[in-house]
Design an enzyme around this catalytic site. Structure first.
Site, PDB file in Angstrom:
ATOM      1  N   PRO A   1      56.610  28.964  35.646  1.00 11.89           N
ATOM      2  CA  PRO A   1      57.173  30.158  34.441  1.00 11.89           C
ATOM      3  C   PRO A   1      56.662  29.543  33.083  1.00 11.89           C
ATOM      4  CG  PRO A   1      59.113  29.845  36.096  1.00 11.89           C
ATOM      5  CD  PRO A   1      57.954  28.889  36.276  1.00 11.89           C
TER       6      PRO A   1
ATOM      7  N   ASP B   1      36.238  53.090  37.989  1.00  8.29           N
ATOM      8  CA  ASP B   1      37.571  53.474  38.316  1.00  8.29           C
ATOM      9  C   ASP B   1      38.149  54.089  37.018  1.00  8.29           C
ATOM     10  OD1 ASP B   1      38.482  51.181  36.959  1.00  8.29           O
ATOM     11  OD2 ASP B   1      39.310  50.113  38.730  1.00  8.29           O
TER      12      ASP B   1
ATOM     13  N   GLU C   1      63.662  22.375  42.268  1.00  9.19           N
ATOM     14  CA  GLU C   1      63.652  22.447  41.137  1.00  9.19           C
ATOM     15  C   GLU C   1      62.302  22.168  40.325  1.00  9.19           C
ATOM     16  OE1 GLU C   1      66.539  23.462  39.715  1.00  9.19           O
ATOM     17  OE2 GLU C   1      66.816  23.799  41.811  1.00  9.19           O
TER      18      GLU C   1
ATOM     19  N   ARG D   1      39.190  40.325  43.765  1.00  8.56           N
ATOM     20  CA  ARG D   1      38.573  41.698  43.870  1.00  8.56           C
ATOM     21  C   ARG D   1      37.612  41.895  42.568  1.00  8.56           C
ATOM     22  NH1 ARG D   1      40.613  44.740  39.732  1.00  8.56           N
ATOM     23  NH2 ARG D   1      40.518  46.689  40.833  1.00  8.56           N
TER      24      ARG D   1
END
Ligand code: 4FM
Length: 215
Positions: free
Chosen positions: A87, A168, A115, A153
């Protein structure tokens, strides 16, 4: 693109990689994903990969030896960046996925658990720290899978005609947060109707309606 993944849960990658677009991308040799068990590199007789934190505190820390040996082994054949998911990393975005897809043809993805991993591995062997968002997961496996998906992708040939991103609703607006509404059959569902213009066959009017919906 060759992805080498390091994890203590190698099986957790199987189901997602064995379906649909990523399965086909591997069959077409457009991507290759090799998942390695960090425990295989542990010199401990019980294949231990964790230990108590110096300084005390809750939980366990991934010990440096297995990670060092695993990453050093992979770097002999994989010349791409070593990515660690946390994070605390730089947030993954569409533009980062595009950069990775264009810039690299190999990547090493390190998935931690517990951790955290010993800081000396981050300092000496990790090139890029990536976060998939401001929340805490139990490990880096889902983030690694998300990076593989978002980067793969964008590789030419991975998306078929049906799924192609070139024409798209995102790329038309050049803003992936904007997307026109999609409808498919039936034209009426539980009393809710598809907008008439989409059934009209007036391609110019349909384009106008969709463009208006992007704003
Ligand atoms: C990361 C657990 C490293 C243990 C995590 C270790 C995360 C995120 C995340 C959990 N990673 N974006 N959000 N990781 O929560 O990338 Cl050692």
């Amino acid at each position: 693109m060759k992805f080498d993944v390091l994890t203590i849960f190698p099986q957790s990658f199987n189901s997602y990689l064995s379906e649909s677009i990523l399965k086909r991308a591997q069959e077409k040799n457009l991507i290759e994903v090799e998942v390695h068990d960090i425990r295989d590199f542990s010199k401990d007789k019980h294949r231990k990969v964790d230990d108590v934190p110096f300084g005390g505190g809750a939980g366990m820390v991934m010990t440096p030896q297995p990670l060092h040996d695993a990453i050093t082994h992979l770097k002999k054949t994989n010349k791409g960046p070593v990515v660690f998911f946390t994070p605390q990393g730089k947030t993954l975005s569409q533009s980062k996925a595009e950069t990775f897809s264009k810039k690299y043809d190999q990547m090493i993805l390190v998935c931690g658990r517990y951790e955290g991993i010993d800081q000396r591995i981050r300092d000496s062997l990790v090139d890029i720290e990536i976060s998939i968002g401001n929340f805490v997961l139990t490990g880096g496996e889902l983030p690694a899978m998300i990076l593989i998906d978002s980067v793969s992708r964008l590789i030419a040939g991975v998306l078929g005609k049906e799924e192609s991103h070139i024409e798209d609703s995102f790329s038309k607006s050049l803003d992936r947060k904007k997307e026109y509404p999609h409808y498919t059959r039936p034209s009426e569902f539980k009393g809710m109707k598809v907008p008439d213009v989409l059934l009209s066959g007036h391609h110019k009017e349909i384009e106008k309606w969709r463009r208006n919906k992007l704003k």
